[in-house]
Design a protein around this motif. Structure first.
Motif, mmCIF file in Angstrom:
data_model
loop_
_atom_site.group_PDB
_atom_site.id
_atom_site.type_symbol
_atom_site.label_atom_id
_atom_site.label_comp_id
_atom_site.label_asym_id
_atom_site.label_seq_id
_atom_site.Cartn_x
_atom_site.Cartn_y
_atom_site.Cartn_z
ATOM 1 N N LEU A 110 10.915 -8.420 -4.088
ATOM 2 C CA LEU A 110 10.954 -6.862 -3.762
ATOM 3 C C LEU A 110 11.815 -6.517 -5.084
ATOM 4 C CD1 LEU A 110 12.130 -7.036 0.061
ATOM 5 C CD2 LEU A 110 10.155 -5.996 -1.112
ATOM 6 N N VAL A 111 12.605 -6.971 -5.917
ATOM 7 C CA VAL A 111 13.326 -6.451 -7.080
ATOM 8 C C VAL A 111 12.315 -6.457 -8.106
ATOM 9 C CG1 VAL A 111 14.855 -6.926 -9.046
ATOM 10 C CG2 VAL A 111 15.577 -7.364 -6.551
ATOM 11 N N LYS A 112 11.564 -7.376 -8.259
ATOM 12 C CA LYS A 112 10.368 -7.258 -9.276
ATOM 13 C C LYS A 112 9.443 -6.113 -8.946
ATOM 14 C CE LYS A 112 8.435 -11.159 -9.893
ATOM 15 N NZ LYS A 112 7.933 -12.675 -9.964
ATOM 16 N N HIS A 113 8.919 -6.068 -7.499
ATOM 17 C CA HIS A 113 8.050 -4.856 -7.259
ATOM 18 C C HIS A 113 8.776 -3.559 -7.536
ATOM 19 C CE1 HIS A 113 5.338 -2.325 -4.827
ATOM 20 N NE2 HIS A 113 6.606 -2.075 -4.222
ATOM 21 N N HIS A 119 11.647 -1.233 -22.672
ATOM 22 C CA HIS A 119 10.735 -2.198 -22.708
ATOM 23 C C HIS A 119 11.339 -3.631 -22.473
ATOM 24 C CE1 HIS A 119 6.790 -0.510 -23.700
ATOM 25 N NE2 HIS A 119 7.295 0.303 -24.528
ATOM 26 N N GLN A 120 12.441 -3.785 -23.447
ATOM 27 C CA GLN A 120 13.157 -4.830 -23.384
ATOM 28 C C GLN A 120 14.192 -4.991 -22.240
ATOM 29 O OE1 GLN A 120 15.625 -5.733 -26.815
ATOM 30 N NE2 GLN A 120 16.522 -7.465 -25.780
ATOM 31 N N LEU A 121 14.619 -4.023 -21.668
ATOM 32 C CA LEU A 121 15.220 -3.982 -20.339
ATOM 33 C C LEU A 121 14.251 -4.241 -19.140
ATOM 34 C CD1 LEU A 121 17.668 -0.703 -20.543
ATOM 35 C CD2 LEU A 121 18.368 -3.123 -20.453
ATOM 36 N N PHE A 122 13.392 -3.920 -19.000
ATOM 37 C CA PHE A 122 12.433 -3.945 -18.042
ATOM 38 C C PHE A 122 11.861 -5.750 -18.215
ATOM 39 C CE2 PHE A 122 11.765 0.320 -16.977
ATOM 40 C CZ PHE A 122 11.944 0.406 -15.805
ATOM 41 N N ASN A 123 11.809 -6.007 -19.393
ATOM 42 C CA ASN A 123 11.292 -7.476 -19.393
ATOM 43 C C ASN A 123 12.415 -8.214 -19.039
ATOM 44 O OD1 ASN A 123 9.588 -9.621 -20.303
ATOM 45 N ND2 ASN A 123 10.770 -9.527 -22.381
ATOM 46 N N GLU A 124 13.808 -8.211 -19.725
ATOM 47 C CA GLU A 124 14.777 -9.053 -19.222
ATOM 48 C C GLU A 124 15.080 -8.911 -17.559
ATOM 49 O OE1 GLU A 124 17.672 -7.556 -21.794
ATOM 50 O OE2 GLU A 124 16.887 -8.452 -23.527
ATOM 51 N N ALA A 125 15.140 -7.818 -16.970
ATOM 52 C CA ALA A 125 15.416 -7.597 -15.610
ATOM 53 C C ALA A 125 14.382 -8.272 -14.644
ATOM 54 C CB ALA A 125 15.430 -6.098 -15.273
ATOM 55 N N THR A 126 13.124 -8.197 -14.999
ATOM 56 C CA THR A 126 12.047 -8.801 -14.290
ATOM 57 C C THR A 126 12.210 -10.627 -14.439
ATOM 58 O OG1 THR A 126 10.402 -7.197 -14.972
ATOM 59 C CG2 THR A 126 9.495 -9.169 -14.342
ATOM 60 N N GLY A 181 12.851 -13.182 -11.448
ATOM 61 C CA GLY A 181 11.820 -14.187 -11.508
ATOM 62 C C GLY A 181 12.407 -15.600 -11.155
ATOM 63 N N ALA A 182 11.398 -16.556 -11.313
ATOM 64 C CA ALA A 182 11.553 -18.011 -11.011
ATOM 65 C C ALA A 182 12.661 -18.745 -12.043
ATOM 66 C CB ALA A 182 10.363 -18.800 -11.200
ATOM 67 N N GLN A 185 24.077 -10.739 -13.565
ATOM 68 C CA GLN A 185 23.467 -10.145 -14.862
ATOM 69 C C GLN A 185 22.030 -9.316 -14.435
ATOM 70 O OE1 GLN A 185 22.028 -14.020 -16.960
ATOM 71 N NE2 GLN A 185 24.106 -14.596 -17.167
ATOM 72 N N LEU A 186 21.391 -9.638 -13.246
ATOM 73 C CA LEU A 186 20.297 -8.808 -12.914
ATOM 74 C C LEU A 186 20.852 -7.616 -12.551
ATOM 75 C CD1 LEU A 186 17.451 -8.374 -11.937
ATOM 76 C CD2 LEU A 186 17.736 -9.719 -9.759
#
Length: 134
Positions: free
Chosen positions: A65-68, A90-97, A101-102, A116-117
């Motif tokens: 759900l966070v990723k969504h 861009h970097q923030l979204f990449n790091e947060a995703t 994630g797994a 961290q998330l």
């Protein structure tokens, strides 16, 4: 009897509003990430194997759900001018995703990863609210 088009009332439909309504609001991602952190803490404190198994399943669902919610912000809310003004997005979204994630909160029961998330979501949230005030 059909009325001519000019006499029918005109309906205006909008896809979304400019008010935070849950669709374009990083608070939704934060709520799920806070839940992940709480689940991690309860998982660590429990010795009940059945509870621990259920906690992991729910944590994985919340991670998705966070990723969504991040994906909705990334693809539907933030536009080219935002990315120009805030190049770190861009970097923030990449790091947060990745943290959701797994390799992050979905695959770990460590509350520190959930922290961290939450930190990344907070950074995204600050930018979001700056864009709302602009």
């Amino acid at each position: 009897m059909r009325l001519p088009r000019l006499l029918l009332p005109r309906t205006v439909v909008s896809a979304h509003c400019d008010l935070p309504c849950g669709v374009y609001d990083p608070a939704q991602a934060r709520i799920e990430a806070e839940s992940i952190k709480a689940l991690c803490e309860k998982y660590q404190a429990s010795t009940d194997q059945e509870f621990r198994t259920r906690a992991l399943i729910i944590k994985e669902q919340r991670s998705e759900l966070v990723k969504h919610h991040l994906w909705v912000l990334w693809t539907d809310y933030f536009k080219a001018p935002h990315f120009e003004k805030y190049p770190q997005l861009h970097q923030l979204f990449n790091e947060a995703t990745k943290l959701a994630g797994a390799g992050g909160a979905k695959g770990s029961a460590d509350p520190a990863i959930a922290d961290q998330l939450l930190g990344k979501i907070e950074e995204i949230s600050k930018i979001f609210w700056e864009t709302k005030q602009a």
